[in-house]
Design an enzyme around this catalytic site. Structure first.
Site, short mmCIF file in Angstrom:
data_model
loop_
_atom_site.label_atom_id
_atom_site.label_comp_id
_atom_site.label_asym_id
_atom_site.label_seq_id
_atom_site.Cartn_x
_atom_site.Cartn_y
_atom_site.Cartn_z
N ILE A 2 3.94 4.04 -9.47
CA ILE A 2 2.84 4.97 -9.76
C ILE A 2 1.70 4.80 -8.75
O ILE A 2 0.55 5.16 -9.01
CB ILE A 2 2.30 4.80 -11.20
CG1 ILE A 2 1.76 3.38 -11.43
CG2 ILE A 2 3.36 5.14 -12.22
CD1 ILE A 2 0.93 3.24 -12.71
N PHE A 23 0.39 2.03 -7.67
CA PHE A 23 -0.50 0.93 -8.03
C PHE A 23 0.00 -0.34 -7.34
O PHE A 23 1.02 -0.35 -6.67
CB PHE A 23 -0.50 0.78 -9.55
CG PHE A 23 -1.66 0.03 -10.12
CD1 PHE A 23 -2.93 0.08 -9.53
CD2 PHE A 23 -1.51 -0.74 -11.27
CE1 PHE A 23 -4.00 -0.61 -10.08
CE2 PHE A 23 -2.57 -1.43 -11.82
CZ PHE A 23 -3.81 -1.37 -11.23
N PRO A 81 6.66 -2.42 -12.44
CA PRO A 81 6.84 -1.07 -11.88
C PRO A 81 5.58 -0.45 -11.26
O PRO A 81 5.55 0.75 -11.03
CB PRO A 81 7.27 -0.27 -13.12
CG PRO A 81 6.50 -0.91 -14.23
CD PRO A 81 6.42 -2.38 -13.89
N GLU A 82 4.58 -1.26 -10.99
CA GLU A 82 3.31 -0.71 -10.52
C GLU A 82 3.45 0.20 -9.30
O GLU A 82 2.80 1.24 -9.20
CB GLU A 82 2.32 -1.85 -10.22
CG GLU A 82 1.73 -2.52 -11.45
CD GLU A 82 2.56 -3.67 -11.97
OE1 GLU A 82 2.04 -4.49 -12.74
OE2 GLU A 82 3.77 -3.76 -11.61
N VAL A 83 4.29 -0.21 -8.33
CA VAL A 83 4.40 0.58 -7.11
C VAL A 83 4.92 2.00 -7.37
O VAL A 83 4.66 2.91 -6.59
CB VAL A 83 5.29 -0.10 -6.05
CG1 VAL A 83 4.65 -1.38 -5.55
CG2 VAL A 83 6.69 -0.35 -6.59
#
Length: 250
Positions: A131, A133, A127-129
């Protein structure tokens, strides 16, 4: 970290943080992997304390570093990268035992392992994108495991995979029902521990060496490894055991 006979065990022990990864945890994980590589264990099991395997990066720790110099951020990222490098270089198989959430760097950590055994309630996500990231290092592992289209879908949407779907796309090796997870996971670990160490080590070494070779070089390296394996005592005993069994049961 512990060594239980032929099985080495590493447990991420930050349940209050859902076993999130910070610099200290990454360094300790690398140290534990190195220590077990030097001990006479045959297989390494990696799990998490509490209901989750690993929820990813410790965002509170990252927040404290927001204004740190760029080199400090690079060093921090490289600590986890070192773990991802260490696992395939170990001659012993490393098995992830995943319960609950394996998100972000936690999903990457599971993917870095040679085998992933998932509890039926396990969940995987990148799920980085969401936030702002980038799943920079884990993309390398994910793309190799599931292919380009599926990997980009996961890293661009951050969607959550249930255990069965993760298995179906190649992210997970096996999924076990809740009531059988511990028993069946232990059975897999024992099966690996029963294999001839030299043959398992040579298999793993060649398996990852192939990432750096073209097709012809890959076949050539395989032929050399094949010939080298024939000279080991384990191979001699295995062949004789098999042929003797055939003679006794024509």
């Amino acid at each position: 970290m512990s060594a239980d006979g032929a099985i080495g065990r590493i447990t991420l022990a930050r349940p209050e943080k859902k076993n999130a990864l910070d610099r200290v945890t990454a360094d300790e994980l690398a140290e534990a992997l190195f220590a077990l590589s030097e001990l006479p264990v045959k297989v390494v099991a990696l799990d998490g304390e509490g209901p989750d395997f690993c929820a990813g990066a410790d965002l509170a720790a990252l927040e404290e570093m927001l204004d740190a110099p760029r080199q400090q951020h690079i060093d921090d990222a490289k600590a986890l990268g070192h773990v991802f490098h260490t696992i395939p270089r170990m001659e012993k198989p490393v098995v992830a035992l995943v319960k609950g959430r394996a998100y972000g760097g936690g999903a990457g950590l599971a993917t870095a392992c040679d085998i992933v055994l998932a509890h039926e309630d396990a969940r995987f996500a990148y799920p980085e994108v969401t936030i702002g990231f980038v799943p920079a290092m884990v993309m390398t592992l994910l793309r190799r495991s599931v292919g380009e289209k599926k990997a980009f879908d996961l890293v661009s949407t951050g969607r959550i995979l249930k255990a069965d779907e993760a298995r179906d796309i190649g992210l997970v090796s096996r999924v076990f029902a809740a009531r059988e997870f511990d028993q069946l996971s232990e059975s897999v670990l024992n099966q690996l521990a029963d294999q001839e160490p030299s043959a398992l080590a040579a298999t793993k070494t060649l398996f990852y060496k192939r990432d750096t070779l073209g097709f012809l070089d890959d076949i050539s390296a395989g032929s050399i490894a094949n010939a080298d394996a024939r000279s080991t005592p384990a191979f001699r005993k295995g062949v004789q055991r098999f042929t003797n069994r055939k003679k006794d049961n024509p």
